[in-house]
Design an enzyme around this catalytic site. Structure first.
Site, PDB file in Angstrom:
ATOM      1  N   LYS A   1     -22.397-105.766  20.300  1.00  0.00           N
ATOM      2  CA  LYS A   1     -23.002-106.882  21.055  1.00  0.00           C
ATOM      3  C   LYS A   1     -22.426-106.981  22.462  1.00  0.00           C
ATOM      4  CE  LYS A   1     -22.807-109.309  16.638  1.00  0.00           C
ATOM      5  NZ  LYS A   1     -21.471-109.016  16.094  1.00  0.00           N
TER       6      LYS A   1
ATOM      7  N   TYR B   1     -14.887-108.625  20.102  1.00  0.00           N
ATOM      8  CA  TYR B   1     -13.963-108.587  18.951  1.00  0.00           C
ATOM      9  C   TYR B   1     -12.740-107.706  19.253  1.00  0.00           C
ATOM     10  CZ  TYR B   1     -18.044-110.295  16.261  1.00  0.00           C
ATOM     11  OH  TYR B   1     -19.134-110.997  15.805  1.00  0.00           O
TER      12      TYR B   1
HETATM   13  P1  NDP Z   1     -17.749-114.733   6.478  1.00  0.00           P
HETATM   14  O1  NDP Z   1     -18.686-115.839   6.145  1.00  0.00           O
HETATM   15  O2  NDP Z   1     -18.140-113.334   6.215  1.00  0.00           O
HETATM   16  O3  NDP Z   1     -16.384-115.074   5.725  1.00  0.00           O
HETATM   17  C1  NDP Z   1     -15.227-114.312   5.904  1.00  0.00           C
HETATM   18  C2  NDP Z   1     -14.084-115.072   5.220  1.00  0.00           C
HETATM   19  O4  NDP Z   1     -14.356-115.182   3.824  1.00  0.00           O
HETATM   20  C3  NDP Z   1     -12.753-114.378   5.364  1.00  0.00           C
HETATM   21  O5  NDP Z   1     -11.760-115.389   5.439  1.00  0.00           O
HETATM   22  C4  NDP Z   1     -12.612-113.610   4.056  1.00  0.00           C
HETATM   23  O6  NDP Z   1     -11.244-113.482   3.699  1.00  0.00           O
HETATM   24  C5  NDP Z   1     -13.321-114.523   3.082  1.00  0.00           C
HETATM   25  N1  NDP Z   1     -14.008-113.769   2.012  1.00  0.00           N
HETATM   26  C6  NDP Z   1     -14.757-112.660   2.138  1.00  0.00           C
HETATM   27  N2  NDP Z   1     -15.223-112.242   0.948  1.00  0.00           N
HETATM   28  C7  NDP Z   1     -14.754-113.126   0.040  1.00  0.00           C
HETATM   29  C8  NDP Z   1     -14.866-113.223  -1.361  1.00  0.00           C
HETATM   30  N3  NDP Z   1     -15.569-112.324  -2.057  1.00  0.00           N
HETATM   31  N4  NDP Z   1     -14.268-114.249  -1.986  1.00  0.00           N
HETATM   32  C9  NDP Z   1     -13.543-115.167  -1.292  1.00  0.00           C
HETATM   33  N5  NDP Z   1     -13.390-115.122   0.051  1.00  0.00           N
HETATM   34  C10 NDP Z   1     -13.986-114.111   0.705  1.00  0.00           C
HETATM   35  O7  NDP Z   1     -17.307-114.968   8.004  1.00  0.00           O
HETATM   36  P2  NDP Z   1     -17.384-114.215   9.399  1.00  0.00           P
HETATM   37  O8  NDP Z   1     -17.333-115.303  10.420  1.00  0.00           O
HETATM   38  O9  NDP Z   1     -16.416-113.123   9.497  1.00  0.00           O
HETATM   39  O10 NDP Z   1     -18.876-113.625   9.470  1.00  0.00           O
HETATM   40  C11 NDP Z   1     -19.213-112.333   9.018  1.00  0.00           C
HETATM   41  C12 NDP Z   1     -19.552-111.427  10.190  1.00  0.00           C
HETATM   42  O11 NDP Z   1     -20.602-111.993  10.983  1.00  0.00           O
HETATM   43  C13 NDP Z   1     -18.420-111.271  11.205  1.00  0.00           C
HETATM   44  O12 NDP Z   1     -17.378-110.449  10.744  1.00  0.00           O
HETATM   45  C14 NDP Z   1     -19.184-110.733  12.391  1.00  0.00           C
HETATM   46  O13 NDP Z   1     -19.462-109.359  12.202  1.00  0.00           O
HETATM   47  C15 NDP Z   1     -20.438-111.585  12.331  1.00  0.00           C
HETATM   48  N6  NDP Z   1     -20.331-112.781  13.195  1.00  0.00           N
HETATM   49  C16 NDP Z   1     -21.165-112.846  14.286  1.00  0.00           C
HETATM   50  C17 NDP Z   1     -21.130-113.913  15.129  1.00  0.00           C
HETATM   51  C18 NDP Z   1     -22.059-113.961  16.276  1.00  0.00           C
HETATM   52  O14 NDP Z   1     -21.905-114.840  17.141  1.00  0.00           O
HETATM   53  N7  NDP Z   1     -23.041-113.086  16.368  1.00  0.00           N
HETATM   54  C19 NDP Z   1     -20.165-115.027  14.951  1.00  0.00           C
HETATM   55  C20 NDP Z   1     -19.350-114.887  13.757  1.00  0.00           C
HETATM   56  C21 NDP Z   1     -19.456-113.810  12.919  1.00  0.00           C
HETATM   57  P3  NDP Z   1     -10.399-112.096   3.794  1.00  0.00           P
HETATM   58  O15 NDP Z   1     -10.881-111.315   4.990  1.00  0.00           O
HETATM   59  O16 NDP Z   1      -9.001-112.591   3.935  1.00  0.00           O
HETATM   60  O17 NDP Z   1     -10.639-111.360   2.504  1.00  0.00           O
END
Ligand code: NDP
Length: 274
Positions: free
Chosen positions: A76, A51
């Site tokens: 990770k 990241y």
């Molecule tokens: P999420 O499912 O957490 O969604 C994040 C998105 O949803 C962003 O665009 C955010 O917008 C929006 N959002 C967040 N809260 C709200 C809300 N209350 N209402 C409306 N929209 C909302 O996606 P991620 O892919 O980021 O997954 C979460 C975490 O999982 C990652 O940050 C990472 O730490 C982990 N991860 C791990 C992976 C792996 O391979 N091990 C792969 C992908 C993720 P905004 O930020 O603009 O508010």
């Protein structure tokens, strides 16, 4: 301040059931986002070497003044760093960027089956664990077949498997495998990066509880036993995503949400991503 329940991992380490993810947050914005999350009451932060924001996380942790033992930090190991020697060096570099002397959970980010290195990599994680520089080790994006191979070869059951999981991709069989083997299920992209938030079933349930769709989805994760790590850089959403302990979904609502499973992947397929 909201009190987040803990999950007890298979080596008796406890981990908050709800934490804060920072995927796709630029390093320079990460410090502010994590500071907002810590201020709201999050104590678990999920980052990764790839990241590029471990430094930003570390800065926010240091500036918070929160005692280290109250924090739970996950990072990770990236795919290019699999293999014994590379993994050892990559772990040192992550700790250095985080400014910590230990993390709480260290994960192999992807199995990358074509490289066929995850078993020897996992043995290096075991050495890091034995040295006390992480409190628990686990994997991410492992299928049941990868887990079976790992357990057969190393005899050690990972504490956690962090996988893509949300109402559109419920991973029912993998969750059952985890339950059978004592592996905690951690959901990444728990909101499907927003892709499930416009769903009508979720909207109706949200309305019934005076909650938002995101809160309903997070509540669903918690009630089915997942660890969740929603990401947001928006202060109101960061706070909203933690405010999910004041209502319960009914059995009827859980059944309706179970019906939304539709093989919706936002990320790569672990069998082919190398
Ligand atoms: P999420 O499912 O957490 O969604 C994040 C998105 O949803 C962003 O665009 C955010 O917008 C929006 N959002 C967040 N809260 C709200 C809300 N209350 N209402 C409306 N929209 C909302 O996606 P991620 O892919 O980021 O997954 C979460 C975490 O999982 C990652 O940050 C990472 O730490 C982990 N991860 C791990 C992976 C792996 O391979 N091990 C792969 C992908 C993720 P905004 O930020 O603009 O508010």
């Amino acid at each position: 301040m909201t009190s987040v329940p803990n999950v007890t991992l298979n080596n008796d380490v406890t981990m908050p059931q709800l934490g804060f993810g920072v995927f796709q947050v630029p390093d320079e914005e990460t410090t502010a986002a994590v500071a907002t999350a810590l201020d709201a009451g999050y104590r678990s932060i999920d980052t990764a070497a790839v990241y590029g924001n471990e430094r930003g996380v570390g800065k926010a942790l240091a500036a918070s003044g929160i005692p280290r033992e109250e924090l739970f930090v996950t990072t990770k190991l990236w795919n290019d760093d699999q293999g014994r020697d590379k993994a050892a060096a990559a772990f040192d570099a992550s700790l250095d960027r985080l400014g910590l002397d230990h993390v709480d959970l260290y994960l192999i980010h992807w199995p990358t089956p074509a490289r066929d290195l995850y078993r020897q990599t996992y043995r290096e994680l075991e050495r890091i664990l034995a040295g006390g520089r992480t409190r628990a080790i686990g994997v991410s994006n492992f299928t049941a077949a990868h887990l079976e191979q790992l357990i057969a070869d190393t005899g050690v059951v990972p504490a956690v498997n962090q996988v893509e999981l949300h109402p559109g991709l419920q991973q029912k069989e993998l969750r059952a495998f985890h339950a059978e083997h004592g592996i905690a299920t951690e959901a990444w992209s728990p909101l499907a990066q927003g892709a499930v938030l416009g769903d009508e079933v979720i909207a109706d349930i949200a309305q019934a509880h005076g909650a938002t769709p995101a809160q309903v989805v997070l509540r669903w994760h918690l009630q089915i036993g997942n660890i969740v790590i929603p990401k947001s850089v928006t202060p109101d959403r960061i706070r909203q995503n933690l405010d999910v302990f004041g209502f319960d979904l009914t059995d009827t609502e859980l059944t309706a949400l179970a019906g939304l499973d539709r093989d919706l992947r936002t990320g790569p397929d672990p069998d082919t991503f190398n």
